[in-house]
Motif scaffolding. Structure first.
Motif, short mmCIF file in Angstrom:
data_model
loop_
_atom_site.label_atom_id
_atom_site.label_comp_id
_atom_site.label_asym_id
_atom_site.label_seq_id
_atom_site.Cartn_x
_atom_site.Cartn_y
_atom_site.Cartn_z
N PHE A 158 40.51 40.41 44.38
CA PHE A 158 41.52 40.78 43.39
C PHE A 158 42.91 40.53 43.97
N LEU A 212 33.59 45.63 39.36
CA LEU A 212 32.57 44.61 39.62
C LEU A 212 33.30 43.46 40.31
N ALA A 213 32.83 43.08 41.46
CA ALA A 213 33.50 41.99 42.18
C ALA A 213 32.50 41.24 43.04
N VAL A 214 32.66 39.93 43.05
CA VAL A 214 31.87 39.07 43.92
C VAL A 214 32.86 38.28 44.78
N GLN A 234 30.91 33.34 44.44
CA GLN A 234 30.93 33.40 42.97
C GLN A 234 30.15 32.23 42.35
N GLY A 235 29.63 32.47 41.17
CA GLY A 235 28.91 31.41 40.44
C GLY A 235 27.49 31.20 40.94
N LYS A 236 26.98 32.14 41.73
CA LYS A 236 25.63 31.97 42.29
C LYS A 236 24.66 33.06 41.81
N GLY A 237 25.08 33.80 40.79
CA GLY A 237 24.16 34.78 40.21
C GLY A 237 24.24 36.19 40.79
N TYR A 238 25.21 36.45 41.67
CA TYR A 238 25.28 37.79 42.28
C TYR A 238 25.70 38.87 41.28
N ALA A 239 26.64 38.53 40.38
CA ALA A 239 27.05 39.54 39.38
C ALA A 239 25.89 39.86 38.45
N SER A 240 25.12 38.86 38.09
CA SER A 240 23.95 39.10 37.23
C SER A 240 22.99 40.05 37.91
N ASN A 249 36.38 36.47 32.05
CA ASN A 249 35.66 37.73 32.27
C ASN A 249 35.10 38.27 30.95
N SER A 307 34.21 36.60 28.39
CA SER A 307 33.06 35.77 28.01
C SER A 307 31.83 36.12 28.87
N HIS A 328 28.27 37.87 27.52
CA HIS A 328 26.95 37.34 27.89
C HIS A 328 25.97 38.49 28.20
C1 LIG Z 1 33.51 38.06 37.31
C2 LIG Z 1 32.63 37.96 38.55
C3 LIG Z 1 32.22 39.37 38.95
C4 LIG Z 1 31.37 37.15 38.22
O1 LIG Z 1 30.55 37.10 39.37
P1 LIG Z 1 29.59 35.85 39.71
O2 LIG Z 1 28.66 36.26 40.78
O3 LIG Z 1 30.44 34.66 39.92
O4 LIG Z 1 28.79 35.72 38.33
P2 LIG Z 1 27.32 35.11 38.15
O5 LIG Z 1 27.20 33.82 38.86
O6 LIG Z 1 26.31 36.16 38.47
O7 LIG Z 1 27.31 34.87 36.59
C5 LIG Z 1 27.13 35.96 35.73
C6 LIG Z 1 26.50 35.50 34.44
O8 LIG Z 1 27.54 35.05 33.57
C7 LIG Z 1 27.24 33.74 33.11
N1 LIG Z 1 28.52 33.06 32.99
C8 LIG Z 1 29.23 32.49 33.98
N2 LIG Z 1 30.41 32.01 33.47
C9 LIG Z 1 30.39 32.32 32.15
C10 LIG Z 1 31.31 32.12 31.09
N3 LIG Z 1 32.48 31.50 31.30
N4 LIG Z 1 30.97 32.57 29.86
C11 LIG Z 1 29.79 33.20 29.63
N5 LIG Z 1 28.88 33.42 30.62
C12 LIG Z 1 29.18 32.98 31.84
C13 LIG Z 1 26.32 33.15 34.16
O9 LIG Z 1 25.51 32.12 33.62
C14 LIG Z 1 25.50 34.36 34.56
O10 LIG Z 1 24.50 34.66 33.62
P3 LIG Z 1 22.92 34.33 33.90
O11 LIG Z 1 22.59 34.99 35.22
O12 LIG Z 1 22.24 34.98 32.74
O13 LIG Z 1 22.82 32.84 33.95
C15 LIG Z 1 33.35 37.23 39.71
O14 LIG Z 1 33.78 35.99 39.26
C16 LIG Z 1 34.52 38.02 40.26
O15 LIG Z 1 34.34 38.88 41.12
N6 LIG Z 1 35.73 37.68 39.80
C17 LIG Z 1 36.97 38.30 40.30
C18 LIG Z 1 37.00 39.77 40.05
C19 LIG Z 1 36.85 40.09 38.59
O16 LIG Z 1 37.52 39.49 37.77
N7 LIG Z 1 35.94 41.04 38.32
C20 LIG Z 1 35.62 41.45 36.97
C21 LIG Z 1 36.79 42.01 36.31
S1 LIG Z 1 36.61 43.68 35.91
#
Ligand SMILES: CC(C)(COP(=O)(O)OP(=O)(O)OC[C@H]1O[C@@H](n2cnc3c(N)ncnc32)[C@H](O)[C@@H]1OP(=O)(O)O)[C@@H](O)C(=O)NCCC(=O)NCCS
Length: 200
Positions: free
Chosen positions: A20, A127-129, A134-140, A166, A168, A172
């Motif tokens: 952040f 929630l933060a990765v 990022q983009g490797k499924g950890y947030a899921s 976010n 979007s 999801h």
């Molecule tokens: C937002 C954040 C937590 C996502 O983490 P990540 O590990 O990169 O996300 P993932 O790779 O697990 O993707 C999450 C899901 O969203 C989907 N997704 C990714 N980009 C997307 C988009 N633009 N629109 C819709 N869905 C999307 C992915 O396909 C995945 O779903 P699936 O597992 O069903 O295929 C990360 O980018 C982050 O920490 N960002 C900075 C901090 C932040 O903004 N936190 C949230 C704000 S409160």
């Protein structure tokens, strides 16, 4: 998924500050000060809220973290709580001016949450990765496990976020936009989202 433990707080705070990195510009306008002090803000929050939150990490490598709490738990930032929780040393490092702003933002968001969210809910506080992962499924991984549990409790969950990407991503996972608002003194618009429980 692993439970967030006290020993994780310091490294997770450093990760949160990296993730952040532009989010505390209103609290610390000077980028150099922000770089130094932002980890203390995360550490203070995690230390003093630790007994009241449900925190999860992806693995001991700390790729990502999710922090949840139940709506009936009020842990707004206050001087009393800072002293009681033994985090005064962090408050001193952050500084009085910045802490006052943090308390104001926190109270404002708390009021909005009370106004907008369903009475009884789970609040996704954070929630933060790590950018490296990022983009490797950890947030899921972090979200799906907790959403399953929340669905079993038949409760909604609420969060605030900003930025189209976010929104979007959260859509999801079944969250819907319920309101947008600004906080006096903060540039970004906050987007309030809520997810109704799914029958599984
Ligand atoms: C937002 C954040 C937590 C996502 O983490 P990540 O590990 O990169 O996300 P993932 O790779 O697990 O993707 C999450 C899901 O969203 C989907 N997704 C990714 N980009 C997307 C988009 N633009 N629109 C819709 N869905 C999307 C992915 O396909 C995945 O779903 P699936 O597992 O069903 O295929 C990360 O980018 C982050 O920490 N960002 C900075 C901090 C932040 O903004 N936190 C949230 C704000 S409160």
């Amino acid at each position: 998924m692993h439970r967030l433990e006290k020993a994780h707080i310091k490294p997770i705070s450093a990760m949160l500050a990296r993730t952040f990195k532009d989010d505390q510009a209103e609290i610390f306008p000077d980028p150099q000060e922000r770089r130094v002090k932002a980890p203390y803000v995360h550490e203070l929050f995690l230390c003093y809220s630790f007994p009241h939150i449900e925190g999860y990490i992806t693995s001991p490598r700390l790729e990502g973290v999710a922090v949840w709490r139940r709506s009936n738990i009020n842990i707004g930032v206050s001087w009393q709580r800072i002293i009681k929780s033994g985090t005064s040393h962090l408050a001193l490092k952050i500084g009085l001016r910045a802490l006052k702003k943090i308390m104001f933002f926190d109270q404002y968001m708390d009021l909005k949450r009370k106004e907008l969210a369903s009475d009884k809910h789970w609040y996704l506080n954070m929630l933060a990765v790590d950018p490296r992962y990022q983009g490797k499924g950890y947030a899921s991984k972090l979200l799906n496990a907790m959403l399953l549990k929340i669905d079993k409790e038949n409760l909604p969950c609420y969060l605030e976020t900003s930025g189209e990407k976010n929104v979007s991503i959260y859509m999801h996972f079944g969250f819907q936009l319920i309101s947008e608002y600004t906080i006096p003194g903060v540039k970004d618009r906050f987007i309030a989202m809520q997810r109704e429980p799914k029958r599984r």
